[in-house]
Design a protein around this motif. Structure first.
Motif, PDB file in Angstrom:
ATOM      1  N   LEU A  36       0.829  -1.201   0.000  1.00 27.76           N
ATOM      2  CA  LEU A  36       0.000   0.000   0.000  1.00 27.76           C
ATOM      3  C   LEU A  36       0.869   1.257   0.000  1.00 27.76           C
ATOM      4  O   LEU A  36       0.562   2.235  -0.692  1.00 27.76           O
ATOM      5  CB  LEU A  36      -0.937   0.003   1.208  1.00 27.76           C
ATOM      6  N   ALA A  37       1.955   1.224   0.757  1.00 29.01           N
ATOM      7  CA  ALA A  37       2.875   2.369   0.779  1.00 29.01           C
ATOM      8  C   ALA A  37       3.516   2.565  -0.595  1.00 29.01           C
ATOM      9  O   ALA A  37       3.695   3.699  -1.044  1.00 29.01           O
ATOM     10  CB  ALA A  37       3.940   2.174   1.858  1.00 29.01           C
ATOM     11  N   VAL A  38       3.847   1.463  -1.267  1.00 30.11           N
ATOM     12  CA  VAL A  38       4.392   1.551  -2.631  1.00 30.11           C
ATOM     13  C   VAL A  38       3.385   2.236  -3.547  1.00 30.11           C
ATOM     14  O   VAL A  38       3.724   3.168  -4.292  1.00 30.11           O
ATOM     15  CB  VAL A  38       4.770   0.152  -3.179  1.00 30.11           C
ATOM     16  N   ALA A  39       2.142   1.780  -3.501  1.00 30.01           N
ATOM     17  CA  ALA A  39       1.108   2.365  -4.362  1.00 30.01           C
ATOM     18  C   ALA A  39       0.900   3.845  -4.042  1.00 30.01           C
ATOM     19  O   ALA A  39       0.789   4.671  -4.957  1.00 30.01           O
ATOM     20  CB  ALA A  39      -0.201   1.585  -4.222  1.00 30.01           C
ATOM     21  N   ALA A  40       0.864   4.193  -2.770  1.00 29.51           N
ATOM     22  CA  ALA A  40       0.656   5.591  -2.390  1.00 29.51           C
ATOM     23  C   ALA A  40       1.831   6.457  -2.832  1.00 29.51           C
ATOM     24  O   ALA A  40       1.632   7.567  -3.346  1.00 29.51           O
ATOM     25  CB  ALA A  40       0.451   5.700  -0.877  1.00 29.51           C
ATOM     26  N   ALA A  41       3.040   5.971  -2.642  1.00 27.86           N
ATOM     27  CA  ALA A  41       4.220   6.735  -3.061  1.00 27.86           C
ATOM     28  C   ALA A  41       4.242   6.907  -4.575  1.00 27.86           C
ATOM     29  O   ALA A  41       4.550   7.990  -5.081  1.00 27.86           O
ATOM     30  CB  ALA A  41       5.491   6.051  -2.572  1.00 27.86           C
ATOM     31  N   ALA A  42       3.901   5.845  -5.298  1.00 31.56           N
ATOM     32  CA  ALA A  42       3.864   5.927  -6.758  1.00 31.56           C
ATOM     33  C   ALA A  42       2.804   6.922  -7.211  1.00 31.56           C
ATOM     34  O   ALA A  42       3.063   7.764  -8.076  1.00 31.56           O
ATOM     35  CB  ALA A  42       3.602   4.545  -7.359  1.00 31.56           C
ATOM     36  N   ALA A  43       1.627   6.842  -6.629  1.00 23.53           N
ATOM     37  CA  ALA A  43       0.521   7.716  -7.031  1.00 23.53           C
ATOM     38  C   ALA A  43       0.809   9.182  -6.719  1.00 23.53           C
ATOM     39  O   ALA A  43       0.352  10.066  -7.439  1.00 23.53           O
ATOM     40  CB  ALA A  43      -0.778   7.282  -6.350  1.00 23.53           C
ATOM     41  N   SER A  44       1.556   9.427  -5.670  1.00 20.73           N
ATOM     42  CA  SER A  44       1.828  10.813  -5.291  1.00 20.73           C
ATOM     43  C   SER A  44       3.125  11.341  -5.885  1.00 20.73           C
ATOM     44  O   SER A  44       3.474  12.501  -5.670  1.00 20.73           O
ATOM     45  CB  SER A  44       1.841  10.959  -3.768  1.00 20.73           C
ATOM     46  N   GLY A  45       3.843  10.498  -6.625  1.00 18.97           N
ATOM     47  CA  GLY A  45       5.082  10.950  -7.254  1.00 18.97           C
ATOM     48  C   GLY A  45       6.225  11.147  -6.278  1.00 18.97           C
ATOM     49  O   GLY A  45       7.158  11.889  -6.549  1.00 18.97           O
ATOM     50  N   ALA A  46       6.182  10.457  -5.158  1.00 18.93           N
ATOM     51  CA  ALA A  46       7.232  10.566  -4.144  1.00 18.93           C
ATOM     52  C   ALA A  46       8.316   9.531  -4.452  1.00 18.93           C
ATOM     53  O   ALA A  46       8.347   8.455  -3.864  1.00 18.93           O
ATOM     54  CB  ALA A  46       6.638  10.364  -2.754  1.00 18.93           C
TER      55      ALA A  46
ATOM     56  N   PHE B 260       1.427  -0.519 -10.952  1.00 15.52           N
ATOM     57  CA  PHE B 260       0.448  -0.444 -12.036  1.00 15.52           C
ATOM     58  C   PHE B 260      -0.932  -0.024 -11.528  1.00 15.52           C
ATOM     59  O   PHE B 260      -1.634   0.747 -12.179  1.00 15.52           O
ATOM     60  CB  PHE B 260       0.354  -1.775 -12.779  1.00 15.52           C
ATOM     61  N   ILE B 261      -1.319  -0.522 -10.371  1.00 21.82           N
ATOM     62  CA  ILE B 261      -2.609  -0.124  -9.791  1.00 21.82           C
ATOM     63  C   ILE B 261      -2.586   1.367  -9.477  1.00 21.82           C
ATOM     64  O   ILE B 261      -3.538   2.091  -9.773  1.00 21.82           O
ATOM     65  CB  ILE B 261      -2.940  -0.977  -8.550  1.00 21.82           C
ATOM     66  N   ALA B 262      -1.488   1.848  -8.899  1.00 17.66           N
ATOM     67  CA  ALA B 262      -1.357   3.281  -8.605  1.00 17.66           C
ATOM     68  C   ALA B 262      -1.436   4.102  -9.889  1.00 17.66           C
ATOM     69  O   ALA B 262      -2.085   5.154  -9.928  1.00 17.66           O
ATOM     70  CB  ALA B 262      -0.043   3.558  -7.879  1.00 17.66           C
ATOM     71  N   ALA B 263      -0.780   3.605 -10.944  1.00 18.90           N
ATOM     72  CA  ALA B 263      -0.802   4.320 -12.226  1.00 18.90           C
ATOM     73  C   ALA B 263      -2.210   4.376 -12.797  1.00 18.90           C
ATOM     74  O   ALA B 263      -2.641   5.402 -13.334  1.00 18.90           O
ATOM     75  CB  ALA B 263       0.150   3.649 -13.217  1.00 18.90           C
ATOM     76  N   LEU B 264      -2.949   3.289 -12.675  1.00 21.05           N
ATOM     77  CA  LEU B 264      -4.323   3.256 -13.173  1.00 21.05           C
ATOM     78  C   LEU B 264      -5.183   4.289 -12.453  1.00 21.05           C
ATOM     79  O   LEU B 264      -5.910   5.061 -13.083  1.00 21.05           O
ATOM     80  CB  LEU B 264      -4.924   1.859 -12.991  1.00 21.05           C
ATOM     81  N   ILE B 265      -5.074   4.330 -11.146  1.00 28.22           N
ATOM     82  CA  ILE B 265      -5.870   5.285 -10.371  1.00 28.22           C
ATOM     83  C   ILE B 265      -5.429   6.715 -10.691  1.00 28.22           C
ATOM     84  O   ILE B 265      -6.262   7.610 -10.857  1.00 28.22           O
ATOM     85  CB  ILE B 265      -5.769   4.997  -8.860  1.00 28.22           C
ATOM     86  N   GLY B 266      -4.131   6.928 -10.827  1.00 32.35           N
ATOM     87  CA  GLY B 266      -3.637   8.250 -11.203  1.00 32.35           C
ATOM     88  C   GLY B 266      -4.151   8.680 -12.566  1.00 32.35           C
ATOM     89  O   GLY B 266      -4.574   9.826 -12.761  1.00 32.35           O
ATOM     90  N   GLN B 267      -4.123   7.754 -13.516  1.00 33.65           N
ATOM     91  CA  GLN B 267      -4.622   8.050 -14.859  1.00 33.65           C
ATOM     92  C   GLN B 267      -6.118   8.353 -14.817  1.00 33.65           C
ATOM     93  O   GLN B 267      -6.589   9.297 -15.438  1.00 33.65           O
ATOM     94  CB  GLN B 267      -4.372   6.862 -15.790  1.00 33.65           C
ATOM     95  N   THR B 268      -6.846   7.549 -14.067  1.00 35.00           N
ATOM     96  CA  THR B 268      -8.291   7.748 -13.960  1.00 35.00           C
ATOM     97  C   THR B 268      -8.600   9.104 -13.344  1.00 35.00           C
ATOM     98  O   THR B 268      -9.505   9.807 -13.789  1.00 35.00           O
ATOM     99  CB  THR B 268      -8.919   6.613 -13.127  1.00 35.00           C
ATOM    100  N   LYS B 269      -7.837   9.497 -12.332  1.00 29.33           N
ATOM    101  CA  LYS B 269      -8.040  10.806 -11.703  1.00 29.33           C
ATOM    102  C   LYS B 269      -7.836  11.914 -12.728  1.00 29.33           C
ATOM    103  O   LYS B 269      -8.636  12.854 -12.811  1.00 29.33           O
ATOM    104  CB  LYS B 269      -7.077  10.977 -10.532  1.00 29.33           C
TER     105      LYS B 269
END
Length: 136
Positions: free
Chosen positions: A72-82, A108-117
């Protein structure tokens, strides 16, 4: 704040050196390193100690296994660009038993959510733009 609570906090901070040492050891065990932000935050023990206690309990909740929490931390960091946090938590996820495929899937899940946003917000704006362009 109640005087007795102020006293508890004062007593805790009297042991700041020992607590900071434990935090560094726990970080090394959990993350494989002591992030530079912790070393800099140590200049302000009243900030660092309480911040790190919160972080430790958030990253090791009772309801999730460490591997899941790190993914989850990986996904959050990826989604926030940290990017630096992403590196740290990718390593921590691997240390907690996550495979490279699991870590990649979290990205990839983080990227999908980021793209969707981005798409959802942008397409709403585009829809309004189209409506504004239509002759009345």
């Amino acid at each position: 704040m109640k005087p007795e609570n102020k006293e508890l906090i004062r007593a805790l901070l009297e042991n700041k050196d020992s607590i900071q040492e434990d935090i560094f050891l726990d970080s090394k065990a959990m993350l494989g390193m002591v992030p530079f932000i912790l070393k800099l935050m140590a200049r302000r023990p009243e900030f660092m100690i309480f911040s790190c206690l919160k972080d430790f309990y958030v990253l090791r909740p009772k309801s999730l296994e460490p591997k899941t929490a790190e993914l989850l931390a990986v996904a959050a960091a990826a989604a926030s660009g940290a990017d630096q946090c992403l590196k740290v938590h990718m390593n921590a996820a691997a240390r907690a038993g996550a495979s490279e495929d699991e870590i990649l899937d979290a990205v990839f899940i983080a990227a999908l959510i980021g793209q969707t946003k981005i798409l959802a917000s942008s397409l709403r704006t585009f829809r309004q733009f189209e409506a504004d362009q239509s002759p009345e």
